[in-house]
Write an enzyme that holds these catalytic residues in place. Structure first.
Site, mmCIF file in Angstrom:
data_model
loop_
_atom_site.group_PDB
_atom_site.id
_atom_site.type_symbol
_atom_site.label_atom_id
_atom_site.label_comp_id
_atom_site.label_asym_id
_atom_site.label_seq_id
_atom_site.Cartn_x
_atom_site.Cartn_y
_atom_site.Cartn_z
ATOM 1 N N CYS A 151 -31.511 29.259 -19.179
ATOM 2 C CA CYS A 151 -32.659 28.936 -19.038
ATOM 3 C C CYS A 151 -33.616 29.768 -18.681
ATOM 4 O O CYS A 151 -33.694 30.831 -18.462
ATOM 5 C CB CYS A 151 -32.643 28.310 -17.487
ATOM 6 S SG CYS A 151 -34.141 27.243 -17.080
ATOM 7 N N CYS A 194 -36.205 30.974 -10.741
ATOM 8 C CA CYS A 194 -36.211 29.655 -9.689
ATOM 9 C C CYS A 194 -34.429 30.114 -9.466
ATOM 10 O O CYS A 194 -33.692 31.531 -9.528
ATOM 11 C CB CYS A 194 -35.877 28.569 -10.720
ATOM 12 S SG CYS A 194 -34.840 27.240 -10.100
ATOM 13 N N CYS A 214 -35.032 22.130 -16.755
ATOM 14 C CA CYS A 214 -33.485 22.891 -16.138
ATOM 15 C C CYS A 214 -32.372 22.790 -16.809
ATOM 16 O O CYS A 214 -31.981 21.894 -17.022
ATOM 17 C CB CYS A 214 -33.534 22.098 -14.775
ATOM 18 S SG CYS A 214 -32.390 22.685 -13.318
ATOM 19 N N PHE A 228 -13.197 13.565 7.536
ATOM 20 C CA PHE A 228 -14.522 13.744 6.874
ATOM 21 C C PHE A 228 -14.091 13.410 5.286
ATOM 22 O O PHE A 228 -14.385 13.013 4.159
ATOM 23 C CB PHE A 228 -14.581 15.399 6.183
ATOM 24 C CG PHE A 228 -14.299 16.361 7.366
ATOM 25 C CD1 PHE A 228 -15.703 16.315 8.429
ATOM 26 C CD2 PHE A 228 -13.551 17.047 7.803
ATOM 27 C CE1 PHE A 228 -15.634 16.813 9.655
ATOM 28 C CE2 PHE A 228 -12.830 18.739 9.309
ATOM 29 C CZ PHE A 228 -14.313 17.787 9.660
ATOM 30 N N GLU A 276 -14.557 9.799 10.354
ATOM 31 C CA GLU A 276 -15.807 10.287 9.630
ATOM 32 C C GLU A 276 -16.844 10.175 10.209
ATOM 33 O O GLU A 276 -16.324 9.619 10.913
ATOM 34 C CB GLU A 276 -16.227 9.616 8.572
ATOM 35 C CG GLU A 276 -17.537 9.680 8.091
ATOM 36 C CD GLU A 276 -18.044 11.256 7.149
ATOM 37 O OE1 GLU A 276 -19.028 11.943 7.884
ATOM 38 O OE2 GLU A 276 -17.243 11.949 6.655
ATOM 39 N N ASN A 298 -16.039 12.005 16.208
ATOM 40 C CA ASN A 298 -16.890 13.442 15.672
ATOM 41 C C ASN A 298 -15.813 14.847 15.303
ATOM 42 O O ASN A 298 -14.572 14.938 16.422
ATOM 43 C CB ASN A 298 -17.779 13.918 16.479
ATOM 44 C CG ASN A 298 -18.458 15.419 16.964
ATOM 45 O OD1 ASN A 298 -18.245 16.419 15.954
ATOM 46 N ND2 ASN A 298 -18.876 16.189 17.749
ATOM 47 N N CYS A 326 -15.652 24.058 0.911
ATOM 48 C CA CYS A 326 -16.625 24.333 0.335
ATOM 49 C C CYS A 326 -16.758 25.578 0.656
ATOM 50 O O CYS A 326 -18.032 26.428 0.623
ATOM 51 C CB CYS A 326 -18.059 23.210 0.339
ATOM 52 S SG CYS A 326 -18.355 23.184 1.717
#
Length: 434
Positions: free
Chosen positions: A67, A73, A155, A294, A315, A343, A390
């Protein structure tokens, strides 16, 4: 002050790590095995921050970024490293976090789950900025470590259909009377439809609407408007007659509809691989009770249900729970799926007991992890857990609790490359109760 440094490794943000006069120095853009010239810009008591000025001796993994906006960026920060080196870095980050934070080691380290390196990003939030001094509109990601918007006309990680729209979108917004009242465009791209959600602080004029309709017809997109801040207020503007967004999980014969502001993974191909791997690891048997925590709109729940398990999805977002019920009905899985709102950051053993005895769990939390949830596992907890993460740091923290306090064994772990050319480390882990 400029110094010559030998780069020894990478930190969790993919910055080069060096040492100078007994102190750690972080150098953005430097790679292991390199000799670089860098300028020390910020001094701290335990480390310094430096900016790369020149690569004197390139490392074996350095490659030419595809890129032209790379380095300016902030959309990605690892295009200067070849894909194999990026994967090795992510695996090392996962291993280091498990050992250092969780004090655990998996029985097996799995090979990485990989997909396309380019044009993979189907979801994105693009910032829009009217720059009066330049007399132009910018559309794209933020500049690196800045609130300014990068001046980009393409992009390499967005899908080609979205990348080619950056300049036309910029030109359209330049012509709108609301160009100063349009701070963001949310992109949602499925196999059959590309939706652009315009966040509007003021309603467009009739003339603006004519221009938007013409743009949508010319480029084959659907415009939505979000006028009151909250994502659930987004609604279609034009054209109204569209099939709707959906993605497929062909391995499980599933079609999963979703709204353009509802959470789905940005990398559709890796998501399909990930769901398949997670379900095989959990190995749900007919009539087993499986909980998907989740659960979102049912990404894993429906695949588990398709294998015959009785699935309870939990969830925190009512909108996503409603969508999960709709998706279960859409795929004929109403009889073996249930969903409810809770929760999951405020649970204890009594909360978990109230869900009933479950044979297996799948946990897919946000970056904060699931510490309260794993601490709440009692003696009647699941015999197997698949954890999709993650954040390697919170996975490692939670793994430490599962192994050292709750009697689980970390059978295996590995990374999946959801975000090529970025430092994001996504991972998968399997726990069995001894």
């Amino acid at each position: 002050m400029e110094v010559v440094l030998q780069i020894e490794g990478l930190d969790h943000e993919a910055q080069g790590i060096a040492r100078h006069e007994g102190k750690v120095v972080f150098v953005d853009g430097a790679l292991p095995g390199e000799t670089v010239r860098a300028e020390i810009k910020r001094r701290r008591s335990h480390f310094d921050q430096a900016e790369l000025r020149a690569v004197l001796v390139p490392g074996p993994s350095r490659t030419e970024p595809r890129c032209p906006h790379f380095g300016h960026c902030g959309g990605c920060n690892m295009q200067h490293a070849d894909p194999a080196a990026q994967i090795a870095y992510k695996q090392r980050i996962l291993e280091d976090n498990l050992a250092r934070i969780g004090k655990v080691r998996p029985d097996s380290l799995w090979g990485p789950l990989q997909g396309p390196d380019w044009g993979y990003r189907q979801r994105a939030r693009l910032t829009v900025r009217w720059v009066a001094k330049k007399g132009r509109v910018l559309v794209g990601f933020h500049e690196k470590r800045s609130s300014f918007v990068a001046d980009m006309d393409s992009c390499a990680i967005l899908t080609p259909a979205v990348s080619t729209l950056l300049v036309p979108l910029r030109n359209l917004i330049m012509e709108l009377t609301v160009r100063e009242c349009l701070p963001q465009i949310e992109v949602a791209h499925s196999e059959d439809l590309l939706v652009l959600v315009l966040r509007l602080l003021e309603l467009p004029t009739d003339e603006d609407k004519v221009k938007m309709r013409a743009f949508a017809d010319r480029h084959g997109v659907q415009f939505w408007w979000q006028t009151r801040g909250r994502p659930d207020t987004a609604h279609p503007f034009y054209p109204l007659e569209q099939p709707g967004l959906a993605y497929r999980l062909d391995e499980f014969d599933l079609e999963i509809p979703f709204g353009p502001t509802e959470f789905t993974q940005v990398n559709g191909e890796i998501n399909r691989v990930l769901v398949g791997k997670a379900v095989r690891l959990l190995d749900p048997q007919p009539e087993e009770r499986v909980m998907d925590l989740f659960c979102g709109l049912g990404n894993f729940s429906l695949a588990l249900a398709r294998r015959g398990a009785q699935v309870l999805g939990i969830e925190g977002n009512q909108v996503l729970v409603d969508r999960a019920y709709q998706n279960a009905a859409h795929n004929g899985l109403e009889k073996n799926t249930r969903f409810q709102v809770a929760n999951l950051f405020e649970v204890d053993e009594s909360t978990v007991a109230g869900w009933g005895v479950q044979d297996k769990w799948l946990i897919d939390p946000p970056r904060d992890g699931a510490i309260d949830l794993v601490k709440a596992i009692g003696t009647e907890g699941p015999r197997r857990i698949v954890y999709v993460s993650c954040s390697p740091a919170t996975l490692a923290r939670d793994a430490g609790v599962l192994v050292h306090q709750k009697g689980y064994r970390l059978k295996g772990a590995g990374v999946f490359n959801m975000f090529p050319h970025t430092a994001h480390v996504e991972s998968l882990a399997l726990f069995d109760r001894e």
